[in-house]
Design an enzyme around this catalytic site. Structure first.
Site, mmCIF file in Angstrom:
data_model
loop_
_atom_site.group_PDB
_atom_site.id
_atom_site.type_symbol
_atom_site.label_atom_id
_atom_site.label_comp_id
_atom_site.label_asym_id
_atom_site.label_seq_id
_atom_site.Cartn_x
_atom_site.Cartn_y
_atom_site.Cartn_z
ATOM 1 N N ARG A 1 0.863 -1.188 0.000
ATOM 2 C CA ARG A 1 0.000 0.000 0.000
ATOM 3 C C ARG A 1 0.886 1.218 0.000
ATOM 4 O O ARG A 1 1.826 1.286 0.801
ATOM 5 C CB ARG A 1 -0.868 0.030 1.276
ATOM 6 C CG ARG A 1 -1.866 -1.086 1.386
ATOM 7 C CD ARG A 1 -2.360 -1.208 2.808
ATOM 8 N NE ARG A 1 -1.263 -1.556 3.723
ATOM 9 C CZ ARG A 1 -1.333 -1.532 5.052
ATOM 10 N NH1 ARG A 1 -2.445 -1.151 5.645
ATOM 11 N NH2 ARG A 1 -0.314 -1.868 5.800
ATOM 12 N N CYS B 1 -4.606 2.224 -8.209
ATOM 13 C CA CYS B 1 -4.858 0.773 -8.259
ATOM 14 C C CYS B 1 -6.341 0.390 -8.257
ATOM 15 O O CYS B 1 -6.806 -0.259 -9.202
ATOM 16 C CB CYS B 1 -4.142 0.082 -7.113
ATOM 17 S SG CYS B 1 -2.352 0.074 -7.349
ATOM 18 N N LYS C 1 -4.506 -11.191 -7.446
ATOM 19 C CA LYS C 1 -4.320 -9.736 -7.296
ATOM 20 C C LYS C 1 -5.591 -8.969 -7.663
ATOM 21 O O LYS C 1 -6.051 -8.100 -6.906
ATOM 22 C CB LYS C 1 -3.137 -9.293 -8.164
ATOM 23 C CG LYS C 1 -2.896 -7.807 -8.169
ATOM 24 C CD LYS C 1 -2.492 -7.257 -6.813
ATOM 25 C CE LYS C 1 -2.494 -5.738 -6.839
ATOM 26 N NZ LYS C 1 -2.171 -5.133 -5.576
ATOM 27 N N ALA D 1 -16.119 4.762 6.233
ATOM 28 C CA ALA D 1 -16.919 5.490 5.238
ATOM 29 C C ALA D 1 -16.196 6.774 4.849
ATOM 30 O O ALA D 1 -15.450 7.350 5.642
ATOM 31 C CB ALA D 1 -18.284 5.807 5.832
HETATM 32 P P1 NAD Z 1 4.804 3.787 -11.766
HETATM 33 O O1 NAD Z 1 4.185 4.507 -12.878
HETATM 34 O O2 NAD Z 1 5.035 4.475 -10.456
HETATM 35 O O3 NAD Z 1 6.212 3.187 -12.222
HETATM 36 C C1 NAD Z 1 6.423 2.498 -13.407
HETATM 37 C C2 NAD Z 1 7.833 2.783 -13.898
HETATM 38 O O4 NAD Z 1 8.075 1.989 -15.059
HETATM 39 C C3 NAD Z 1 8.045 4.243 -14.339
HETATM 40 O O5 NAD Z 1 9.166 4.775 -13.654
HETATM 41 C C4 NAD Z 1 8.293 4.139 -15.841
HETATM 42 O O6 NAD Z 1 9.209 5.111 -16.311
HETATM 43 C C5 NAD Z 1 8.860 2.747 -15.955
HETATM 44 N N1 NAD Z 1 8.765 2.131 -17.288
HETATM 45 C C6 NAD Z 1 7.736 2.150 -18.152
HETATM 46 N N2 NAD Z 1 8.039 1.461 -19.268
HETATM 47 C C7 NAD Z 1 9.309 0.994 -19.097
HETATM 48 C C8 NAD Z 1 10.187 0.223 -19.888
HETATM 49 N N3 NAD Z 1 9.835 -0.226 -21.105
HETATM 50 N N4 NAD Z 1 11.425 -0.051 -19.410
HETATM 51 C C9 NAD Z 1 11.808 0.398 -18.199
HETATM 52 N N5 NAD Z 1 11.007 1.133 -17.388
HETATM 53 C C10 NAD Z 1 9.775 1.412 -17.830
HETATM 54 O O7 NAD Z 1 3.885 2.489 -11.539
HETATM 55 P P2 NAD Z 1 3.661 1.676 -10.177
HETATM 56 O O8 NAD Z 1 2.671 2.389 -9.330
HETATM 57 O O9 NAD Z 1 4.982 1.290 -9.619
HETATM 58 O O10 NAD Z 1 2.925 0.379 -10.754
HETATM 59 C C11 NAD Z 1 3.603 -0.611 -11.492
HETATM 60 C C12 NAD Z 1 2.732 -1.856 -11.527
HETATM 61 O O11 NAD Z 1 2.543 -2.348 -10.195
HETATM 62 C C13 NAD Z 1 1.320 -1.630 -12.086
HETATM 63 O O12 NAD Z 1 0.915 -2.787 -12.774
HETATM 64 C C14 NAD Z 1 0.473 -1.450 -10.836
HETATM 65 O O13 NAD Z 1 -0.866 -1.800 -11.030
HETATM 66 C C15 NAD Z 1 1.138 -2.438 -9.894
HETATM 67 N N6 NAD Z 1 0.960 -2.140 -8.472
HETATM 68 C C16 NAD Z 1 1.015 -0.856 -8.017
HETATM 69 C C17 NAD Z 1 0.862 -0.605 -6.657
HETATM 70 C C18 NAD Z 1 0.910 0.806 -6.131
HETATM 71 O O14 NAD Z 1 0.455 1.023 -4.996
HETATM 72 N N7 NAD Z 1 1.412 1.774 -6.864
HETATM 73 C C19 NAD Z 1 0.647 -1.657 -5.763
HETATM 74 C C20 NAD Z 1 0.640 -2.966 -6.259
HETATM 75 C C21 NAD Z 1 0.779 -3.192 -7.615
#
Ligand code: NAD
Length: 439
Positions: free
Chosen positions: A156, A262, A206, A254
């Site tokens: 989270r 997400c 997930k 609430a």
């Molecule tokens: P984010 O946007 O914060 O980070 C993603 C990173 O990937 C960015 O820095 C971007 O520049 C990089 N990126 C994109 N394409 C790339 C490539 N081809 N090569 C190298 N780097 C690349 O995203 P996030 O919040 O970290 O989420 C990532 C994944 O994790 C998503 O699928 C999201 O649903 C999942 N997730 C997020 C959370 C959360 O709380 N943020 C929690 C669990 C799961």
């Protein structure tokens, strides 16, 4: 162990730092050169409690470094994590182009005889692992040895470091014993329960988990509307429900509804996935409807009191989608401010960590930013609490009342105590709680 993480965002960067903290050597890869350069210069691009110290410590110890080269990352690691975005498309289905691109890029740098475990940590639809595997095979050189594993992330934002260091469970979906053994060794230092599944089940866990949490929020929000209509107190009702161990009190608060990067996207994705598979999960559409109606209901309450919102001076406390983060993606606070601006209100907002991103993304150009909660409230005809930052509960209420034009507080996160607010002479509205009743 040596590992790389492709994507250095909220998930990739925090996971990388935590893996380094337990003794692994981590290469964080990102294709955003500016981000990589700023990380290399010691600047952490996101706010997450405890992250900065963690990254600094592990960079200094040589266990963590940053690059924009996938080849560099893959070459130096037995395990390659994918943590790139999986954003929603207009119809709610997941845009998997980032994942596909990374799969192709990995295939291009895998060397024959160099076994790698490719781990998907991004949130992806069921059956994506098969596609990643096919893609790497299709574009990769002959003789490249790899297995694809699903390892969804449950952190989270706001407590991501703690969540990663002490997870409730680690889910590993794999069909290869070799990859599974490596994954178990990688996670051993975390001493957390490990659930081993097939790849499809891990991917589904997930989306099913996030949809269930969103459902819990919408459930209590629907009950809050009944409390508002009947004079019952949602806090007491939630306590009464939550004390049942089969239900639990978590996620029964609430408020203005869920937001963030997400829940809205994962719920929409799960609906699209279920429809695609021919088994539409219609209950989740109702969860979405309740979520947006909660904001509309709150706005209506504000209109009922202020009558016309045009040219009214309204203060908003909170911009981020939840406290302890700088993340404003799909923030209900931002949506709410956009609603107010559309109706012609003059909005002044304050947030401890979100204002830089608001300026960067320009989502609410009509709103002014203030340097403190009290400055935002200066001369306001109403104050909205849109995010439950701890700091907002600490504001001196006598000063707040003095600062405001009229003492109207609309608490969208049930942060303040109705009885205290009433005693201090505020007209106070919250969600599902009778005005002035002690909570
Ligand atoms: P984010 O946007 O914060 O980070 C993603 C990173 O990937 C960015 O820095 C971007 O520049 C990089 N990126 C994109 N394409 C790339 C490539 N081809 N090569 C190298 N780097 C690349 O995203 P996030 O919040 O970290 O989420 C990532 C994944 O994790 C998503 O699928 C999201 O649903 C999942 N997730 C997020 C959370 C959360 O709380 N943020 C929690 C669990 C799961």
């Amino acid at each position: 162990m040596d590992l790389s993480i492709i994507g250095s965002g909220y998930v990739g960067l925090v996971s990388g730092a935590c893996f380094a903290e337990v003794g692994h050597t981590v290469v964080c890869v990102d294709n955003d050169l500016k981000k990589v350069e700023s990380l290399q210069a010691g600047h952490i691009p996101i706010y997450e409690p405890g992250l900065e110290e963690l990254v600094q410590r592990n960079v200094a110890s040589g266990r963590m470094r940053f690059t924009n080269s996938i080849a560099d990352g893959v070459d130096h690691s037995e395990v390659v994590f994918i943590a790139v975005p999986t954003p929603p498309q207009a119809d709610g289905s997941v845009d998997l182009s980032y994942i596909e691109r990374v799969a192709r890029e990995i295939s291009g740098v895998l060397k024959p005889g160099q076994y790698r475990v490719v781990v998907d940590k991004s949130t992806v639809p069921v059956k994506t692992g098969d596609k990643v595997s096919e893609t790497i095979k299709r574009y990769g050189s002959r003789g490249a040895e790899f297995d694809v594993v699903s390892n969804p992330e449950f952190l989270r934002e706001g407590c991501a470091v703690a969540d990663l260091m002490h997870p409730d469970r680690i889910v590993i979906g794999s069909k290869s014993d070799r990859a599974l053994a490596i994954m178990k060794k990688l996670y051993e230092p975390f001493m957390a329960p490990i659930l081993v599944t097939d790849i499809n089940s891990a991917e589904l866990i997930k989306h099913a988990a996030n949809s269930f949490l969103a459902l819990k929020i919408s459930y209590i929000n629907a009950v809050s509307a009944i409390c508002d209509a009947s004079g019952a107190d949602i806090e007491k009702v939630a306590d009464g429900i939550g004390m049942d161990r089969r239900i639990g009190r978590n996620f029964l608060n609430a408020g203005l509804g869920y937001g963030g990067s997400c829940f809205p996207k994962d719920l929409a994705a799960f609906i699209a996935i279920s429809e695609d598979l021919g088994v539409p999960f219609t209950l989740l559409k109702e969860v979405q409807r309740i979520n947006s109606s909660q904001r509309e209901r709150f706005l209506k309450g504000l209109r009922d009191t202020l009558w016309i919102l045009r040219d009214k001076k309204i203060a908003v406390w909170g911009l981020t989608f939840k406290p302890d983060t700088d993340d404003i993606r799909c923030s209900v606070a931002i949506d709410f401010i956009q609603d107010l601006l559309k109706e012609g209100a003059h909005v002044t907002a304050y947030d401890p960590k979100g204002m830089e991103n608001v300026a960067k993304f320009g989502l609410i150009p009509g709103a002014k930013m203030a340097a403190s909660p009290l400055e935002a409230a200066q001369g306001a005809e109403a104050l909205i609490i849109a995010t439950e930052w701890h700091e907002f509960g600490m504001v001196d209420l006598a000063h707040l009342k003095e600062a405001m034009h009229s003492p109207l507080v609309f608490d969208g996160r049930n942060l303040l105590d109705p009885a205290t607010m009433r005693r201090m002479g505020f007209h106070y509205r919250s969600i599902g709680r009778p005005e002035g009743q002690k909570s």
